[in-house]
Design a protein around this motif. Structure first.
Motif, PDB file in Angstrom:
ATOM      1  N   PHE A   1      45.442  37.126  30.642  1.00 11.71           N
ATOM      2  CA  PHE A   1      44.744  37.212  31.926  1.00 11.71           C
ATOM      3  C   PHE A   1      44.561  35.845  32.576  1.00 11.71           C
ATOM      4  O   PHE A   1      43.689  35.667  33.414  1.00 11.71           O
ATOM      5  CB  PHE A   1      43.371  37.883  31.738  1.00 11.71           C
ATOM      6  CG  PHE A   1      43.483  39.363  31.497  1.00 11.71           C
ATOM      7  CD1 PHE A   1      43.953  40.196  32.499  1.00 11.71           C
ATOM      8  CD2 PHE A   1      43.145  39.910  30.277  1.00 11.71           C
ATOM      9  CE1 PHE A   1      44.072  41.554  32.283  1.00 11.71           C
ATOM     10  CE2 PHE A   1      43.255  41.260  30.062  1.00 11.71           C
ATOM     11  CZ  PHE A   1      43.728  42.091  31.062  1.00 11.71           C
ATOM     12  N   ARG A   2      45.384  34.878  32.164  1.00 16.59           N
ATOM     13  CA  ARG A   2      45.219  33.563  32.777  1.00 16.59           C
ATOM     14  C   ARG A   2      45.977  33.499  34.099  1.00 16.59           C
ATOM     15  O   ARG A   2      47.018  34.140  34.259  1.00 16.59           O
ATOM     16  CB  ARG A   2      45.725  32.474  31.829  1.00 16.59           C
ATOM     17  CG  ARG A   2      44.763  32.210  30.677  1.00 16.59           C
ATOM     18  CD  ARG A   2      45.377  31.281  29.676  1.00 16.59           C
ATOM     19  NE  ARG A   2      46.638  31.835  29.173  1.00 16.59           N
ATOM     20  CZ  ARG A   2      47.410  31.216  28.300  1.00 16.59           C
ATOM     21  NH1 ARG A   2      47.086  30.031  27.843  1.00 16.59           N
ATOM     22  NH2 ARG A   2      48.531  31.769  27.894  1.00 16.59           N
ATOM     23  N   ASP A   3      45.445  32.738  35.034  1.00 13.26           N
ATOM     24  CA  ASP A   3      46.151  32.561  36.299  1.00 13.26           C
ATOM     25  C   ASP A   3      47.161  31.427  36.174  1.00 13.26           C
ATOM     26  O   ASP A   3      47.327  30.850  35.090  1.00 13.26           O
ATOM     27  CB  ASP A   3      45.163  32.339  37.454  1.00 13.26           C
ATOM     28  CG  ASP A   3      44.315  31.090  37.255  1.00 13.26           C
ATOM     29  OD1 ASP A   3      44.679  30.249  36.398  1.00 13.26           O
ATOM     30  OD2 ASP A   3      43.285  30.962  37.936  1.00 13.26           O
ATOM     31  N   GLU A   4      47.805  31.049  37.291  1.00  9.62           N
ATOM     32  CA  GLU A   4      48.875  30.036  37.219  1.00  9.62           C
ATOM     33  C   GLU A   4      48.374  28.682  36.746  1.00  9.62           C
ATOM     34  O   GLU A   4      49.134  27.859  36.240  1.00  9.62           O
ATOM     35  CB  GLU A   4      49.616  29.925  38.565  1.00  9.62           C
ATOM     36  CG  GLU A   4      48.761  29.752  39.812  1.00  9.62           C
ATOM     37  CD  GLU A   4      48.169  31.076  40.294  1.00  9.62           C
ATOM     38  OE1 GLU A   4      47.415  31.032  41.276  1.00  9.62           O
ATOM     39  OE2 GLU A   4      48.423  32.142  39.696  1.00  9.62           O
TER      40      GLU A   4
ATOM     41  N   LEU B   1      40.975  43.573  32.654  1.00  2.38           N
ATOM     42  CA  LEU B   1      40.963  43.580  34.115  1.00  2.38           C
ATOM     43  C   LEU B   1      42.081  44.453  34.675  1.00  2.38           C
ATOM     44  O   LEU B   1      43.181  44.497  34.126  1.00  2.38           O
ATOM     45  CB  LEU B   1      41.127  42.153  34.639  1.00  2.38           C
ATOM     46  CG  LEU B   1      40.029  41.168  34.235  1.00  2.38           C
ATOM     47  CD1 LEU B   1      40.391  39.765  34.673  1.00  2.38           C
ATOM     48  CD2 LEU B   1      38.691  41.584  34.811  1.00  2.38           C
ATOM     49  N   GLU B   2      41.745  45.135  35.749  1.00  2.00           N
ATOM     50  CA  GLU B   2      42.757  45.871  36.498  1.00  2.00           C
ATOM     51  C   GLU B   2      43.148  45.044  37.707  1.00  2.00           C
ATOM     52  O   GLU B   2      42.302  44.400  38.313  1.00  2.00           O
ATOM     53  CB  GLU B   2      42.177  47.210  36.982  1.00  2.00           C
ATOM     54  CG  GLU B   2      42.314  48.292  35.966  1.00  2.00           C
ATOM     55  CD  GLU B   2      41.517  49.527  36.323  1.00  2.00           C
ATOM     56  OE1 GLU B   2      40.881  49.524  37.389  1.00  2.00           O
ATOM     57  OE2 GLU B   2      41.542  50.456  35.516  1.00  2.00           O
ATOM     58  N   GLU B   3      44.432  45.098  38.033  1.00  2.00           N
ATOM     59  CA  GLU B   3      44.907  44.306  39.151  1.00  2.00           C
ATOM     60  C   GLU B   3      45.209  45.229  40.321  1.00  2.00           C
ATOM     61  O   GLU B   3      45.813  46.267  40.152  1.00  2.00           O
ATOM     62  CB  GLU B   3      46.182  43.579  38.716  1.00  2.00           C
ATOM     63  CG  GLU B   3      46.724  42.620  39.733  1.00  2.00           C
ATOM     64  CD  GLU B   3      47.989  41.936  39.231  1.00  2.00           C
ATOM     65  OE1 GLU B   3      47.896  41.080  38.337  1.00  2.00           O
ATOM     66  OE2 GLU B   3      49.074  42.290  39.738  1.00  2.00           O
ATOM     67  N   SER B   4      44.748  44.854  41.490  1.00  2.00           N
ATOM     68  CA  SER B   4      45.134  45.623  42.678  1.00  2.00           C
ATOM     69  C   SER B   4      45.484  44.636  43.774  1.00  2.00           C
ATOM     70  O   SER B   4      45.123  43.456  43.708  1.00  2.00           O
ATOM     71  CB  SER B   4      43.998  46.550  43.112  1.00  2.00           C
ATOM     72  OG  SER B   4      42.838  45.792  43.333  1.00  2.00           O
ATOM     73  N   ILE B   5      46.174  45.117  44.788  1.00  2.00           N
ATOM     74  CA  ILE B   5      46.587  44.231  45.876  1.00  2.00           C
ATOM     75  C   ILE B   5      45.719  44.507  47.089  1.00  2.00           C
ATOM     76  O   ILE B   5      45.541  45.650  47.498  1.00  2.00           O
ATOM     77  CB  ILE B   5      48.069  44.490  46.260  1.00  2.00           C
ATOM     78  CG1 ILE B   5      48.977  44.422  45.025  1.00  2.00           C
ATOM     79  CG2 ILE B   5      48.528  43.519  47.345  1.00  2.00           C
ATOM     80  CD1 ILE B   5      49.369  43.066  44.562  1.00  2.00           C
TER      81      ILE B   5
ATOM     82  N   ALA C   1      45.498  40.988  53.061  1.00  2.00           N
ATOM     83  CA  ALA C   1      45.971  39.628  52.833  1.00  2.00           C
ATOM     84  C   ALA C   1      47.108  39.559  51.816  1.00  2.00           C
ATOM     85  O   ALA C   1      47.729  38.523  51.647  1.00  2.00           O
ATOM     86  CB  ALA C   1      44.805  38.771  52.368  1.00  2.00           C
ATOM     87  N   GLY C   2      47.363  40.691  51.129  1.00  2.00           N
ATOM     88  CA  GLY C   2      48.410  40.684  50.121  1.00  2.00           C
ATOM     89  C   GLY C   2      48.014  39.921  48.877  1.00  2.00           C
ATOM     90  O   GLY C   2      48.866  39.504  48.089  1.00  2.00           O
ATOM     91  N   LEU C   3      46.707  39.720  48.701  1.00  3.01           N
ATOM     92  CA  LEU C   3      46.241  38.977  47.530  1.00  3.01           C
ATOM     93  C   LEU C   3      45.993  39.918  46.368  1.00  3.01           C
ATOM     94  O   LEU C   3      45.704  41.091  46.552  1.00  3.01           O
ATOM     95  CB  LEU C   3      44.935  38.250  47.861  1.00  3.01           C
ATOM     96  CG  LEU C   3      45.057  37.082  48.827  1.00  3.01           C
ATOM     97  CD1 LEU C   3      43.676  36.639  49.274  1.00  3.01           C
ATOM     98  CD2 LEU C   3      45.810  35.920  48.181  1.00  3.01           C
ATOM     99  N   LYS C   4      46.098  39.368  45.165  1.00  2.00           N
ATOM    100  CA  LYS C   4      45.821  40.168  43.977  1.00  2.00           C
ATOM    101  C   LYS C   4      44.337  40.102  43.648  1.00  2.00           C
ATOM    102  O   LYS C   4      43.742  39.027  43.639  1.00  2.00           O
ATOM    103  CB  LYS C   4      46.617  39.637  42.781  1.00  2.00           C
ATOM    104  CG  LYS C   4      48.083  39.995  42.848  1.00  2.00           C
ATOM    105  CD  LYS C   4      48.834  39.392  41.677  1.00  2.00           C
ATOM    106  CE  LYS C   4      50.302  39.751  41.759  1.00  2.00           C
ATOM    107  NZ  LYS C   4      51.078  39.040  40.729  1.00  2.00           N
TER     108      LYS C   4
END
Lengths: 186, 305
Positions: free
Chosen positions: B245-248, B265-269, B273-276
């Motif tokens: 679950f680490r980011d860039e 965590l669940e990811e949604s868009i 804004a097209g953000l996660k």
């Protein structure tokens, strides 16, 4: 509904009531999940053995009771098919009577065919103790039962030496049960 | 559930728990054997339920045969108490089991039926977790014949499954199974732990609570008893790992609602804004944290709504 359950528990022969059978089964399931833990069975009072049998058996099961621990009346109501201890899926024996048969231990493909042996003992939690370890037990647990012949433990070691084959034990006294599934090491 | 569809309340009414007592006893006997033989897929006569197979009929049948008056029942689907499958099942159980009460609180529940998640809040000894299982046999990907699979399970022969995992590593540099991760129970049987994420697999190891699995279509029940070894299949040089679950920047992502940095965590868009966006999948865990600490909204940089 809670009232209904209370009334059912206090009625004569509560063990034939499905709501009570569910309560007994949860105790029994807990006993299997935590081998060696002593679970109280209050219905019917003083006769945990028939309580255990009533929540598990029906006409589709085979029961062996060579020493006639279950009354003829209860046998009829259980309606389980009578069988020899060598072929029965459930066996009832007095704990102080040495085993004189070889029960089913299942097959490699279907280990669930291993018998369930229910031993009537005088008192769980008293007498010589032995250690249990394995699944369901944190570290190890001391278990004791007065009126349990050592020969059962010796035979069990033989029957259950090749997991997944084996037999599962339920010890009952008047008011409580204790389970020793095949995975427990003594 | 259709509110107009009422169960008859006359003498033709359904039994407590919908199933007849013979069905319950049969499932109970199978459950005791399943607990005695950890991880073994114990056959049972799966009954026809008033919902389609694949909607949790296996878990439902276990729940109905062990539930009793006074029970506090929680039903979750993908971690949420309020999704369609969970609501349907809970309403059905509440309707057919008078005297039980539904709850969303993991800590209050005595019986938890779940699809795809093990709750974040650690379970206790006095709780039972029932998981719904779509496919019960992890060997089905390498062996089509059930009788051969039963022999392989009995012998503890999982070499072909390990070969499959090895082929994954050769092709993709890692084991690509995201959920239903094959897990060895008590050093013998390998189970399909139902479609829980890898994140939840370690929770089965030495769990305080009994975990039961029900596969209605496959007609199997199995169990992971408490305090039992549950080891995900892996190799010495390629160890098992959970979701990353680490980011860039290498920082652990947190829930956008409650700020938890230790939950699945669940990811949604975010369409605009097209953000996660990331959010706890366990809704009760998230809500509890929110009610205790107030919203933690770290919104702006994550595009919170």
């Amino acid at each position: 509904m809670t009232e209904t359950l209370k009334n059912s528990v206090n009625a004569p022969c509560p063990h034939w009531n499905p709501l009570v059978q569910q309560q007994v089964f949860r105790r029994l399931m807990n006993a299997f999940a935590y081998p060696g833990s002593i679970e109280t069975i209050s219905a019917p009072p003083g006769k945990a053995l028939i309580g255990v049998l009533a929540c598990l058996l029906d006409a589709e099961t085979t029961l062996s009771d060579p020493c006639r621990l279950v009354s003829e009346h209860d046998m009829k109501l259980l309606s389980a098919v009578c069988a020899d201890p060598e072929t029965a899926s459930f066996i009832v024996m007095p704990g102080d009577h040495d085993p004189d048969f070889i029960p089913r231990i299942g097959t490699l493909e279907s280990p669930e065919y291993g018998a369930t042996i229910i031993l009537q003992v005088d008192q769980i939690g008293e007498g010589d103790s032995f250690g249990l370890s394995g699944p369901g037990i944190q570290g190890s647990r001391q278990v004791s039962a007065r009126g349990l012949s050592h020969a059962w433990l010796m035979s069990r070691a033989k029957w259950a030496q090749e997991f997944p084959l084996g037999v599962d034990f339920i010890l009952v006294d008047g008011k409580s049960v204790l389970a020793i599934p095949r995975t427990s090491k003594i | 559930m259709n509110k107009n569809y009422l169960l008859p309340l006359d003498e033709a009414a359904y039994n407590f728990g919908f199933l007849d007592e013979y069905a319950k006893k049969e499932i109970r006997r199978a459950l005791l054997k399943a607990i005695s033989i950890p991880g073994y897929q114990t056959p049972f006569a799966s009954r026809e339920m008033p919902m389609g197979k694949g909607f949790g009929t296996g878990g439902l049948q276990i729940t109905l045969s062990i539930i009793g008056v006074g029970e506090k029942l929680k039903v979750i689907d993908q971690g949420a108490d309020d999704s369609v499958n969970a609501v349907n099942l809970r309403q059905f159980i509440e309707m057919t089991c008078p005297g039980i009460s539904g709850t969303e609180d993991t800590e209050r529940a005595s019986l938890i039926q779940s699809r795809h998640r093990i709750p974040e809040t650690p379970l206790r000894k006095d709780q039972v977790l029932v998981l719904q299982v779509p496919y019960s046999d992890p060997l089905v990907v390498v062996e089509p014949s059930e009788s051969k699979r039963k022999t392989m399970h009995g012998e503890g022969d999982y070499s072909r499954l390990l070969t499959k995992l090895y082929e994954d590593i050769v092709k993709y540099d890692e084991i690509t199974i995201s959920h239903r991760y094959p897990t060895r129970i008590n050093g013998h049987y390998v189970i399909d732990p139902s479609p829980i994420p890898r994140f939840d697999v370690p929770k089965m190891h030495m769990s305080n609570a009994l975990i039961l699995f029900g596969a209605g279509r496959e007609k199997k029940v199995y169990a992971v008893p408490p305090y039992t070894d549950a080891t995900p299949l892996a190799f010495d040089d390629v160890p098992f790992r959970i979701e990353d679950f680490r980011d860039e920047n290498g920082k652990r992502r947190v829930c956008r609602r409650c700020g938890a940095d230790n939950s699945f965590l669940e990811e949604s868009i975010n369409d605009a804004a097209g953000l996660k966006l990331h959010q706890c999948s366990d809704s009760n865990y998230c809500n509890r944290r929110l009610s205790l600490s107030g919203p933690a909204r770290i919104g702006a940089e994550e595009g919170g709504i």
